[in-house]
Enzyme design. Sequence first.
Site, PDB file in Angstrom:
ATOM      1  N   ASP B  69      48.522  22.780  94.849  1.00 22.19           N
ATOM      2  CA  ASP B  69      49.149  23.879  95.565  1.00 22.19           C
ATOM      3  C   ASP B  69      49.330  25.047  94.600  1.00 22.19           C
ATOM      4  O   ASP B  69      50.022  24.922  93.586  1.00 22.19           O
ATOM      5  CB  ASP B  69      50.506  23.405  96.098  1.00 22.19           C
ATOM      6  CG  ASP B  69      51.243  24.516  96.817  1.00 22.19           C
ATOM      7  OD1 ASP B  69      50.623  25.121  97.698  1.00 22.19           O
ATOM      8  OD2 ASP B  69      52.396  24.778  96.468  1.00 22.19           O
ATOM      9  N   ASP B 400      53.234  22.781 103.541  1.00 28.32           N
ATOM     10  CA  ASP B 400      52.209  23.798 103.780  1.00 28.32           C
ATOM     11  C   ASP B 400      51.701  23.708 105.211  1.00 28.32           C
ATOM     12  O   ASP B 400      51.568  24.704 105.909  1.00 28.32           O
ATOM     13  CB  ASP B 400      51.026  23.606 102.820  1.00 28.32           C
ATOM     14  CG  ASP B 400      51.314  24.193 101.458  1.00 28.32           C
ATOM     15  OD1 ASP B 400      52.478  24.602 101.239  1.00 28.32           O
ATOM     16  OD2 ASP B 400      50.398  24.246 100.631  1.00 28.32           O
TER      17      ASP B 400
END
Lengths: 582, 542
Positions: B69, B400
């Site tokens: 990420d 996410d």
Amino acid sequence: MAGRPGIIILREGTDTSQGKPQLISNINACQAVADVVKTTLGPRGMDKLIFDGRKVTISNDGATIMRLLDIAHPAAKTLVDISMSQDAEVGDGTTSVVLLAGSMLKAIKPFVEEGVHPQIIIRNVRAAAKLAVEKVKELSIPYDMNTEQGYEMLIKCASTSLNSKLISGHQDLFSPMIVEAVKALDDAGALDEIKTLVAIKRIPGGDVRSSFLVKGVAFKKTFSYAGFEQMKKKFENPKILLLNVELELKSEKENAEVRIESPEEYQSIVDAEWQVIYDKLDACVKCGANIVLSKLPIGDLATQYFADRGLFCAGRVEDGDLKRVSKATGGTVQTSTNGLYDGILGTCGKFEEKRVGDERFNVFEDCPQSLTSTMVLRGGSEQFIAESERSVHDALMVVKRCLKSKAVVAGGGAVEMEVSKYLRDYALTIEGKGQLIISAFAKSLEVVPQQLCDNAGFDATDILSALRRKHAQDDDGKWYGVDIAEGDICDTFESGVWEPSDNKCNSLAAAAEAACVILSIDETVVNPRSQDPGGAAAQQQMMQQKPMSNMMGNAMDAVNAQKGGSRSGNLGNGVSYMRGRG
Amino acid sequence: MSLIYDEYGRPFVILKEQQAKARVKGLEATKANIIAAKSISQIVRTSLGPKGMDKILVSPDGDVTITNDGATIMDRMEVNHQVAKLLVELSASQDDEIGDGTTGVVVLAGSLLEQAEKLLGRGIHPVRIAEGFEKAAEVAIKTLGEIADTVPFSSDNLDPLITTAMTTLSSKIINVDKRKMAEIAVNAVVGVADLERKDVNFDMIRMEGKPGGSLEDTELVNGIIIDKDISHPQMKKTIKDAKMCILTCPFEPPKPKTKHKLDISSREAYEKLYQQEQDYFKQMVQQVKDSGANLVICQWGFDDEANHLLLQNGLSAVRWVGGVEIEHIAIATGGRIVPRFSELSEDKLGKAGVVREISFGNTKERMLVIEDCANSNAVTVLVRGGNKMIVEEAKRSLHDAMCVVRNLIKDNRVVYGGGAAEIACSLAVSSYAETIVGVDQFAIRAFADALDDIPLALAENSGLDPIQELAAAKSRQMKENNPLIGLGLNGDAGEDGSRATNMKEIGVFETLVGKQEQISLATQVVKMILKIDDVITMGQYQ
């Protein structure tokens, strides 16, 4: 020092410099400072990144840069001061004022070197500045603010101010926002309170274009206790109670002590305490308020109490925010919960807790006294927003100035060129040294268009000569300035590069004043700092400790650093001695 | 900064501690800044896309994080360079606003700076480059709006949302079981979403992780899980039709806040005090019982005596529950938080269908699950995984995915992934460049090149021939005038030897807002970096 018997008047280490060399040295220092900020001028101006060990600032604002540079030179500090005063007085043009002062000094330097008495120079510079300011006033074009045109003018001035900033690409968004915020104040005749009434809030994250203006008050959700989420978050026409009271279960007096005889009385004390807080809360609810705001904490008990009764509350509201709410809603801040009545409650059309990015905001809109506004700025990084805030602040000040002076001049170097031409013509009508000095002053004003060209990467000489010609030949040519887009000259009044005339007057006067101050100095006496010996020793100690505390560091490095440190320390002392003798 | 000497050879010090300050200015500064920013973007570049690699990050305390990420990598890297930090914030702000595309935005900013560097070499003024980029970004954002598609979804048809969530998850570690994960993410968001108002309150989604088990054991609980256990081993572990009282006061004799002192002078008085305390306990427990509660949730602790009394009265209890959890429980169960025992009443109790304690494997760790709450708009995702790092990464990935779903609920327009959107923008921007006269043309064209960098990086990370793939996809977009063609990274090579595919057919899409935000944020930060021509830093001792 040794060998020569000297009469010691001043303490050892005192730095005295005097005479012409001192004056020249001061001028040089000022120019060096002006050189630092000059690249920030104009729409093609660049930004400075200053890291002071803790915080990074990226800015294009002259005053901010000057402040962060941490200037130590006594004469050069004058320039910092004029930049600050310009910021305080006008709010914009902080770079150009430094630039002008630097340029004036540069133009005057040859006269000092040739031995013209500084006082003569000062007299003439003052005269020239006075003429220049008068000329700017004469040139300025008045506007009626209440017409459509007046509004246009404000928008243009705001845009011109934003031109050189990071957010220049978003003038269409910001200029109307800024003008609206200031106009709201002007209508209420509270223009002078702009700093307290217009709040700028920054929320990192998001696109700069999602910045918005709240006509009313908005502030970040304050620290909340359990129960907050159960509160009602949206009200129509709420009654707002503003407090400066702590709503928490606590001992009433810091140093009170209770003596009780038997365990039964225990409960009564506890009950009494609860009663105190419940009385307060009850008073808040009874007075009919829907929203309770306090500068001091509102505890979890109170939060839940209000939540149960359908009220909204927020504790630890910042002072400025509370004042703005008070101004906007018409409520008065109470320091006690006794005797609350309807008259002290404020109201507004709509209250809502809104989510902006990752933050939650309490928003009060449609307030009866539509004075206050809040600008919420967004942007990709902390520095970006910080710089946006400074830019918006400058523009706010410019618009405010416009509303006050009600007159504008054209920017882009046009007004400077026109004044310069006027002074040059005037110089030819007088005799004596003044003639030379005033024409030098006139020439020094050309620095603004020149720097605009330099920063944009144009040939300054070509453009300046074209501008001089235009201004000298044409009567209509008075508003010709640098065309940044094309690298040519154009009528900047036509193209909407406008600035309030006050701004220009102030910067001319301040720059000339600063130049005069510097010229009038012929001796600097710098006393050694009284704690200097101790300070130096402490510094050395610090240098020695530093590498040692760094356990990971290589031993060799430590030794080197130590050596280097002490060596540079010696050099420092040597330098100050040299200066002492000079 | 070195000293400046005047004409008389005397040095003068203008700034405080001048020698300790370092200053770089002019083009040199701009270029140094570009290099710093570029090297940051190089680091995360390999994490882009479905085949992106993970980074392992070790904190100063030795905590290990494995992630791909972008925002997390940037955050944990502890970047020191001032300009590079801007990119870290860029990524963080994309994370705050959109929650996805945090790597892409940094890669894009890096490519833009790379292009800017070339233009600087040709002597174009940095601010002009930045202005050109701004114009180009506007075109790109408009193009995105034009090629965007809407995904129809309703509470009965969540498939499109699941597909989008899958696109997000495909680059993550948990992509083995992405269908299930995507379903969890979508159900969680839809569970708390207000589809009418298009609003999602993320605070109502809790994410709990517990190492152990496998990723497949991850589940969505329609209720709340708290990492606490029932206070006494003999209390009932499963409570049906739970009625809970939520207390923020401790089970102990009340104490005044005012400083107080009790003098005990005799044995009788002492015994009286003791008796009084005992009575308090009994009274409290009785008050709880009278209210009809069968479960006590307490923010504070209580000692064994109270615990024992509760057990005797057949009440289960949980102690030391944090303030946030208390609030969640209160909201979910429709209960009220009660500050003292005397205020307990039946209508203030929270209700839940079942409360049970679950244990994991053969460890002693237990958690409390509150299900079928009265207001069932609180959900919890319980993430399981082989080790702590996987659990943490899975949490981030799910977050996410949830952000993406939330964005879709807010605005259901999407653009197609696999580089398709970037290629379409790149084409639009370069054709726009041709209509512009002057320096801007170069900057705008450079922007188009920078956009191409995203599909290039995608192909590179998947081990494909980047140039060939990009060229094929681009030419097909041009030929077919179809902005849906992207790089099919998983598919087999087609007849022409490339993997260009219609992304709509294979269902790879991203939210429109996310893409637009990427472009505008990256452009802003690039402008900021390009505009700096002077860097002044304090010396090392500060």
